[in-house]
Motif scaffolding. Structure first.
Motif, PDB file in Angstrom:
ATOM      1  N   SER A  40      10.103   9.914  -2.086  1.00  0.00           N
ATOM      2  CA  SER A  40       8.815  10.328  -2.661  1.00  0.00           C
ATOM      3  C   SER A  40       7.896  10.988  -1.640  1.00  0.00           C
ATOM      4  O   SER A  40       6.800  11.428  -1.993  1.00  0.00           O
ATOM      5  N   ARG A  41       8.319  11.032  -0.394  1.00  0.00           N
ATOM      6  CA  ARG A  41       7.521  11.600   0.700  1.00  0.00           C
ATOM      7  C   ARG A  41       6.148  10.914   0.810  1.00  0.00           C
ATOM      8  O   ARG A  41       5.122  11.545   0.998  1.00  0.00           O
ATOM      9  N   THR A  42       6.182   9.597   0.681  1.00  0.00           N
ATOM     10  CA  THR A  42       4.967   8.792   0.822  1.00  0.00           C
ATOM     11  C   THR A  42       5.168   7.783   1.948  1.00  0.00           C
ATOM     12  O   THR A  42       6.277   7.593   2.449  1.00  0.00           O
ATOM     13  N   ARG A  43       4.079   7.123   2.316  1.00  0.00           N
ATOM     14  CA  ARG A  43       4.150   6.013   3.263  1.00  0.00           C
ATOM     15  C   ARG A  43       3.879   4.720   2.495  1.00  0.00           C
ATOM     16  O   ARG A  43       2.894   4.628   1.749  1.00  0.00           O
ATOM     17  N   ILE A  44       4.737   3.723   2.701  1.00  0.00           N
ATOM     18  CA  ILE A  44       4.605   2.459   1.982  1.00  0.00           C
ATOM     19  C   ILE A  44       4.586   1.319   2.996  1.00  0.00           C
ATOM     20  O   ILE A  44       5.479   1.210   3.838  1.00  0.00           O
ATOM     21  N   ILE A  61      12.011  -0.254  -0.297  1.00  0.00           N
ATOM     22  CA  ILE A  61      10.777   0.468   0.032  1.00  0.00           C
ATOM     23  C   ILE A  61      11.065   1.669   0.917  1.00  0.00           C
ATOM     24  O   ILE A  61      10.529   2.772   0.704  1.00  0.00           O
ATOM     25  N   GLU A  62      11.902   1.486   1.913  1.00  0.00           N
ATOM     26  CA  GLU A  62      12.220   2.585   2.829  1.00  0.00           C
ATOM     27  C   GLU A  62      12.874   3.745   2.089  1.00  0.00           C
ATOM     28  O   GLU A  62      12.548   4.921   2.335  1.00  0.00           O
ATOM     29  N   ASN A  63      13.792   3.437   1.171  1.00  0.00           N
ATOM     30  CA  ASN A  63      14.467   4.499   0.414  1.00  0.00           C
ATOM     31  C   ASN A  63      13.504   5.227  -0.520  1.00  0.00           C
ATOM     32  O   ASN A  63      13.530   6.464  -0.621  1.00  0.00           O
ATOM     33  N   THR A 107       0.855  -1.201   0.000  1.00  0.00           N
ATOM     34  CA  THR A 107       0.000   0.000   0.000  1.00  0.00           C
ATOM     35  C   THR A 107       0.884   1.241   0.000  1.00  0.00           C
ATOM     36  O   THR A 107       1.776   1.372   0.846  1.00  0.00           O
ATOM     37  N   VAL A 108       0.638   2.132  -0.956  1.00  0.00           N
ATOM     38  CA  VAL A 108       1.352   3.405  -1.047  1.00  0.00           C
ATOM     39  C   VAL A 108       0.368   4.525  -0.734  1.00  0.00           C
ATOM     40  O   VAL A 108      -0.655   4.668  -1.421  1.00  0.00           O
ATOM     41  N   ASP A 109       0.645   5.308   0.289  1.00  0.00           N
ATOM     42  CA  ASP A 109      -0.195   6.448   0.660  1.00  0.00           C
ATOM     43  C   ASP A 109       0.553   7.743   0.386  1.00  0.00           C
ATOM     44  O   ASP A 109       1.622   8.007   0.967  1.00  0.00           O
ATOM     45  N   GLY A 110       0.004   8.527  -0.535  1.00  0.00           N
ATOM     46  CA  GLY A 110       0.549   9.841  -0.840  1.00  0.00           C
ATOM     47  C   GLY A 110      -0.462  10.911  -0.472  1.00  0.00           C
ATOM     48  O   GLY A 110      -1.059  10.867   0.604  1.00  0.00           O
ATOM     49  N   GLN A 111      -0.701  11.846  -1.415  1.00  0.00           N
ATOM     50  CA  GLN A 111      -1.683  12.905  -1.176  1.00  0.00           C
ATOM     51  C   GLN A 111      -2.437  13.177  -2.466  1.00  0.00           C
ATOM     52  O   GLN A 111      -1.862  13.599  -3.467  1.00  0.00           O
ATOM     53  N   ARG A 113       2.935  14.448  -3.975  1.00  0.00           N
ATOM     54  CA  ARG A 113       3.202  13.178  -3.281  1.00  0.00           C
ATOM     55  C   ARG A 113       2.349  12.119  -3.993  1.00  0.00           C
ATOM     56  O   ARG A 113       1.334  11.669  -3.491  1.00  0.00           O
ATOM     57  N   ASP A 114       2.793  11.808  -5.192  1.00  0.00           N
ATOM     58  CA  ASP A 114       2.009  10.988  -6.126  1.00  0.00           C
ATOM     59  C   ASP A 114       2.181   9.505  -5.785  1.00  0.00           C
ATOM     60  O   ASP A 114       3.270   8.932  -5.929  1.00  0.00           O
ATOM     61  N   ALA A 115       1.108   8.870  -5.342  1.00  0.00           N
ATOM     62  CA  ALA A 115       1.179   7.456  -4.951  1.00  0.00           C
ATOM     63  C   ALA A 115       1.416   6.549  -6.158  1.00  0.00           C
ATOM     64  O   ALA A 115       2.070   5.504  -6.041  1.00  0.00           O
ATOM     65  N   LEU A 116       0.915   6.950  -7.331  1.00  0.00           N
ATOM     66  CA  LEU A 116       1.031   6.076  -8.504  1.00  0.00           C
ATOM     67  C   LEU A 116       2.443   6.086  -9.078  1.00  0.00           C
ATOM     68  O   LEU A 116       2.971   5.031  -9.451  1.00  0.00           O
ATOM     69  N   THR A 117       3.065   7.246  -9.182  1.00  0.00           N
ATOM     70  CA  THR A 117       4.444   7.264  -9.682  1.00  0.00           C
ATOM     71  C   THR A 117       5.379   6.563  -8.698  1.00  0.00           C
ATOM     72  O   THR A 117       6.353   5.927  -9.104  1.00  0.00           O
ATOM     73  N   THR A 118       5.060   6.647  -7.414  1.00  0.00           N
ATOM     74  CA  THR A 118       5.839   5.902  -6.421  1.00  0.00           C
ATOM     75  C   THR A 118       5.648   4.401  -6.613  1.00  0.00           C
ATOM     76  O   THR A 118       6.608   3.623  -6.575  1.00  0.00           O
ATOM     77  N   ALA A 119       4.396   3.988  -6.836  1.00  0.00           N
ATOM     78  CA  ALA A 119       4.123   2.578  -7.086  1.00  0.00           C
ATOM     79  C   ALA A 119       4.850   2.102  -8.344  1.00  0.00           C
ATOM     80  O   ALA A 119       5.347   0.963  -8.394  1.00  0.00           O
ATOM     81  N   ALA A 120       4.921   2.963  -9.368  1.00  0.00           N
ATOM     82  CA  ALA A 120       5.622   2.598 -10.594  1.00  0.00           C
ATOM     83  C   ALA A 120       7.099   2.338 -10.321  1.00  0.00           C
ATOM     84  O   ALA A 120       7.691   1.395 -10.881  1.00  0.00           O
TER      85      ALA A 120
END
Length: 440
Positions: free
Chosen positions: A341-345, A334-336, A247-251, A264-271
């Motif tokens: 990306s300033r998201t929570r994973i 994931i931590e890096n 789970t990626v939580d952005g804004q 804080r794009d959750a989708l680009t982080t997921a990519a």
């Protein structure tokens, strides 16, 4: 060395790796010169495939459905015709048995399943059952009795709950709520329909000393054999699986008014994660696979920066340690990515299935059979689950693969030629004859 019937020896070799303890080579001239009836094999595969066939050519024979019952009745009739003593255990497994000269010995067992996915093919599971039946009937017609009893097993609901094989090895969940049948009916009702008994399902459990070996013939369901030009696959084991939800939580924010540097794009982080997982599996030591097969995006609107993504991760390998090391490697990645990306994973486990190695000694026997029969072969893992995965936790286990055209399975396009099917069954027969001699 000669194997003892002591179950402790079986467990030792069941965990052996290639190059470990070996069975003595049987003299080829001492084996009966038997040939299967390839025409009968092909005819029975076709007859079975008519049950549940859809206009598309796919086969829909869901476990516990009317089509499944019809197919089980057909196979039971063939078992009886072949002279097998037939019974159905409390877990719904259909079992045909030939007596051996030494009834105190554990049986040699073979078989697979005849239920399908909602849009399945002709050979998945069915070849292993028809192959085992053909072996038994060939022995009967030739007047050859093995030292060990021989069992041909049709396992219940391999494609979904695996209630049949898991009950046989004592690993089936005890709670009825744990079983979600494909046809949506309670497991107790389903088992009763096929001759089982939910309340007595523990009686289906076998002891290690009950089985000398389990050997399953199956189509590869992949493209390795075809790619390397080999006729037979000697399976090293069934891979373990670990499945996770990431789970990626952005804004979530306005797509027009939010500058790129402030997102804080959750989708680009997921990519980034998807590509990192792909790269990890390609370059990790060993031969693992990792798949992101499902993504859900919120709020999933064209003019909103995605605020949340959920995705699945499936990792498989023959080594439990390799999968564990991959998970630890991914956790650091994931931590890096989360910091950058300033998201929570979050990485949450769904389930873990341990790998089941094929016994090195049984692999050697399959190789002996291939060489005696003149079939080319290669070693490879099974990356799909099979009844053998559970049976290998109870006894010596091996698997024989035959090619799948273009690597296609679970599809109307699934195809293995009659000649390839016959070759697999001939190897199955020869291997069982060798095991009968070598398992003392």
């Amino acid at each position: 060395m000669t194997l003892s019937s002591d179950p402790r020896s079986s467990h030792l070799l069941a965990g052996a790796q290639p190059g470990g303890s070996s069975l003595p080579a049987a003299s080829p001239e001492r084996l009966p010169a038997l040939s299967i009836n390839d025409t009968r094999l092909a005819d029975r595969l076709e007859q079975l495939g008519r049950i549940g066939r859809q206009p598309s050519g796919a086969i829909r024979r869901l476990a516990f459905s009317p089509e499944d019952l019809q197919a089980r009745a057909l196979v039971q009739g063939w078992m009886e015709e072949a002279g097998l003593e037939v019974r159905i255990d409390a877990a719904g497994n259909l079992i045909g048995r030939l007596a051996g000269r030494s009834p105190q010995r554990g049986c040699l067992a073979t078989g697979s399943h005849i239920d399908t996915v909602p849009s399945g093919g002709l050979y998945d599971g069915a070849l292993g059952v028809m192959g085992g039946l053909e072996v038994a009937q060939t022995l009967q017609e030739a007047g050859v009795q093995l030292d060990h009893p021989l069992e041909v097993i049709v396992f219940a609901d391999e494609e979904n709950t695996m209630v049949g094989c898991k009950s046989m090895v004592g690993r089936a969940p005890a709670e009825a709520e744990a079983y979600r049948t494909t046809i949506g009916e309670p497991i107790a009702t389903c088992l009763e329909r096929i001759g089982g008994d939910w309340q007595q399902r523990s009686t289906a459990q076998r002891r290690p000393e009950d089985l000398a070996c389990f050997l399953e013939l199956h189509v590869e369901q992949g493209g390795v054999l075809e790619a390397v030009g080999k006729q037979i696959g000697v399976v090293e084991g069934v891979v373990g699986q670990q499945r996770y939800t990431i789970t990626v939580d952005g804004q979530a924010n306005h797509a027009g008014t939010t500058p790129m540097g402030m997102r804080r794009d959750a989708l680009t982080t997921a990519a980034q994660l998807v590509l990192a997982i792909e790269d990890m599996a390609r370059h990790f030591p060993g031969d693992p696979v990792a798949t992101v097969g499902k993504l859900q995006v919120w709020p999933n609107a064209a003019n909103i920066v995605p605020g949340r993504v959920e995705m699945t991760l499936d990792m498989r390998d023959l080594s439990h340690d390799v999968i564990d090391h991959m998970r630890a490697h991914l956790q650091r990645k994931i931590e890096n990515i989360a910091v950058a990306s300033r998201t929570r994973i979050a990485l949450e486990p769904q389930f873990v299935v341990d790998p089941t190695p094929a016994a090195a000694a049984v692999q050697e026997v399959i190789v002996q059979s291939c060489e005696a029969l003149g079939y080319s072969h290669t070693h490879l893992p099974s990356r799909a689950s099979h009844d053998a995965q559970e049976m290998g936790r109870l006894s010596l286990m091996g698997m024989v693969f035959v090619p799948s055209r273009d690597g296609v399975s679970h599809s109307a396009q699934e195809f293995t030629s009659p000649q390839q099917c016959a070759a697999g069954v001939q190897v199955l027969l020869d291997s069982l004859l060798r095991l009968d001699r070598q398992l003392a």
